[in-house]
Design a protein around this motif. Structure first.
Motif, short mmCIF file in Angstrom:
data_model
loop_
_atom_site.label_atom_id
_atom_site.label_comp_id
_atom_site.label_asym_id
_atom_site.label_seq_id
_atom_site.Cartn_x
_atom_site.Cartn_y
_atom_site.Cartn_z
N LEU A 242 66.01 73.00 65.99
CA LEU A 242 65.51 73.38 64.67
C LEU A 242 66.72 73.76 63.83
O LEU A 242 67.46 74.68 64.18
CB LEU A 242 64.55 74.57 64.79
N GLY A 243 66.93 73.05 62.74
CA GLY A 243 67.98 73.40 61.78
C GLY A 243 67.35 74.12 60.61
O GLY A 243 66.27 73.74 60.15
N ILE A 244 68.03 75.18 60.14
CA ILE A 244 67.49 75.97 59.03
C ILE A 244 68.54 76.13 57.94
O ILE A 244 69.68 76.52 58.21
CB ILE A 244 67.03 77.36 59.52
N ASP A 245 68.14 75.83 56.71
CA ASP A 245 68.96 76.06 55.52
C ASP A 245 68.26 77.17 54.74
O ASP A 245 67.31 76.91 54.00
CB ASP A 245 69.06 74.78 54.68
N PRO A 246 68.71 78.43 54.94
CA PRO A 246 67.98 79.55 54.34
C PRO A 246 68.14 79.64 52.82
O PRO A 246 69.18 79.28 52.28
CB PRO A 246 68.60 80.77 55.03
N GLY A 247 67.09 80.11 52.18
CA GLY A 247 67.11 80.36 50.75
C GLY A 247 66.03 81.37 50.42
O GLY A 247 65.01 81.43 51.10
N SER A 248 66.26 82.17 49.39
CA SER A 248 65.28 83.21 49.05
C SER A 248 64.05 82.62 48.35
O SER A 248 62.99 83.23 48.34
CB SER A 248 65.91 84.30 48.18
N ARG A 249 64.20 81.42 47.77
CA ARG A 249 63.05 80.75 47.14
C ARG A 249 62.55 79.59 48.00
O ARG A 249 61.36 79.41 48.16
CB ARG A 249 63.43 80.25 45.75
N THR A 250 63.49 78.78 48.49
CA THR A 250 63.15 77.62 49.30
C THR A 250 64.02 77.58 50.54
O THR A 250 65.25 77.58 50.43
CB THR A 250 63.35 76.31 48.49
N THR A 251 63.41 77.58 51.68
CA THR A 251 64.12 77.48 52.96
C THR A 251 63.82 76.11 53.55
O THR A 251 62.66 75.76 53.75
CB THR A 251 63.67 78.60 53.93
N GLY A 252 64.88 75.35 53.78
CA GLY A 252 64.71 74.02 54.36
C GLY A 252 64.68 74.11 55.88
O GLY A 252 65.32 74.97 56.48
N TYR A 253 63.92 73.20 56.50
CA TYR A 253 63.93 73.12 57.96
C TYR A 253 63.97 71.66 58.38
O TYR A 253 63.51 70.78 57.65
CB TYR A 253 62.71 73.83 58.58
N ILE B 214 58.88 83.61 54.46
CA ILE B 214 59.92 82.85 55.16
C ILE B 214 59.76 83.04 56.67
O ILE B 214 59.76 82.07 57.43
CB ILE B 214 61.33 83.27 54.69
N PHE B 215 59.59 84.28 57.09
CA PHE B 215 59.39 84.59 58.51
C PHE B 215 58.18 83.82 59.05
O PHE B 215 58.26 83.14 60.07
CB PHE B 215 59.20 86.10 58.71
N ASP B 216 57.05 83.91 58.35
CA ASP B 216 55.82 83.23 58.79
C ASP B 216 55.99 81.71 58.81
O ASP B 216 55.52 81.04 59.73
CB ASP B 216 54.64 83.60 57.88
N GLY B 217 56.68 81.17 57.79
CA GLY B 217 56.89 79.73 57.72
C GLY B 217 57.74 79.21 58.87
O GLY B 217 57.41 78.19 59.49
N VAL B 218 58.84 79.90 59.17
CA VAL B 218 59.70 79.50 60.28
C VAL B 218 58.93 79.63 61.59
O VAL B 218 58.99 78.75 62.45
CB VAL B 218 61.01 80.31 60.31
N ASN B 219 58.18 80.69 61.72
CA ASN B 219 57.36 80.90 62.92
C ASN B 219 56.38 79.74 63.11
O ASN B 219 56.22 79.22 64.21
CB ASN B 219 56.62 82.23 62.79
N GLU B 220 55.74 79.31 62.03
CA GLU B 220 54.78 78.20 62.10
C GLU B 220 55.47 76.90 62.51
O GLU B 220 54.95 76.15 63.35
CB GLU B 220 54.09 78.03 60.74
N VAL B 221 56.64 76.62 61.95
CA VAL B 221 57.39 75.42 62.30
C VAL B 221 57.72 75.43 63.79
O VAL B 221 57.59 74.42 64.48
CB VAL B 221 58.68 75.29 61.45
N GLY C 37 68.19 86.38 57.51
CA GLY C 37 67.78 87.34 58.53
C GLY C 37 66.32 87.15 58.93
O GLY C 37 65.98 87.21 60.11
N ALA C 38 65.45 86.89 57.96
CA ALA C 38 64.03 86.66 58.25
C ALA C 38 63.86 85.43 59.14
O ALA C 38 63.08 85.43 60.10
CB ALA C 38 63.23 86.49 56.95
N ALA C 39 64.64 84.37 58.86
CA ALA C 39 64.57 83.15 59.65
C ALA C 39 65.12 83.38 61.06
O ALA C 39 64.54 82.91 62.05
CB ALA C 39 65.33 82.02 58.95
N VAL C 40 66.21 84.11 61.16
CA VAL C 40 66.82 84.41 62.47
C VAL C 40 65.86 85.21 63.33
O VAL C 40 65.66 84.92 64.52
CB VAL C 40 68.17 85.15 62.31
#
Length: 157
Positions: free
Chosen positions: A5-16, A49-56, A87-90
């Motif tokens: 899983l690759g993550i490009d963090p952003g406060s508005r849009t986080t890419g995965y 962001i946390f919930d979205g990464v968790n779902e992915v 941090g939320a994604a990590v």
């Protein structure tokens, strides 16, 4: 075989981006973006962001997570928000038992485009070519796929 899983963090849009790496070969699994609602307070966006990464993670079952490190921004406030989104994604990855690997933007660009100062369009193009994608992913999703590709290359070495 590793599912990354690759993550490009952003406060508005986080890419995965999720890829599979097997004996030096990489393959595409999925990519997209997690959009945080700009009308919500910042703490709520971090939760999105946390919930979205968790779902992915729940959907694609990666075995490792790679995330872009915070770069030095000219605006300290933006850098702080980016760090909190990261941090939320990590934490989401760690809560799911994933080992998290950090990569600098320069190393990611170097690993995908061969040049540490590559433009976003170059990274997007190379991600499409390397993964054999039929169409161009969004810039945020392409950046996340680039992080995953970078990890696959580093891990192989």
């Amino acid at each position: 075989m590793e599912r990354i899983l690759g993550i490009d963090p952003g406060s508005r849009t986080t890419g995965y981006g999720v890829i599979v790496s097997d004996r030096g070969r990489i393959g595409f699994i999925a990519c997209g973006v997690i959009k945080a609602s700009p009308q919500l307070p910042f703490a709520h966006r971090l939760n999105q962001i946390f919930d979205g990464v968790n779902e992915v993670i729940q959907i694609h079952s990666p075995t490792a997570a790679a995330i872009e490190d915070v770069f030095l921004a000219t605006n300290p406030r933006s850098a702080l928000k980016l760090g909190q989104a990261r941090g939320a994604a990590v934490v989401a990855a760690m809560q799911n038992g994933l080992q998290v690997y950090d990569y600098s933007p320069k190393l990611i660009k170097q690993g995908v485009a061969g040049y540490g100062q590559a433009a976003k369009a170059q990274v997007q193009h190379m991600v499409r070519v390397l993964l054999g994608l039929p169409s161009m992913p969004s810039t945020d999703a392409a950046d996340a796929l680039a992080v995953a590709i970078c990890h696959a290359n580093q891990f192989r070495l």
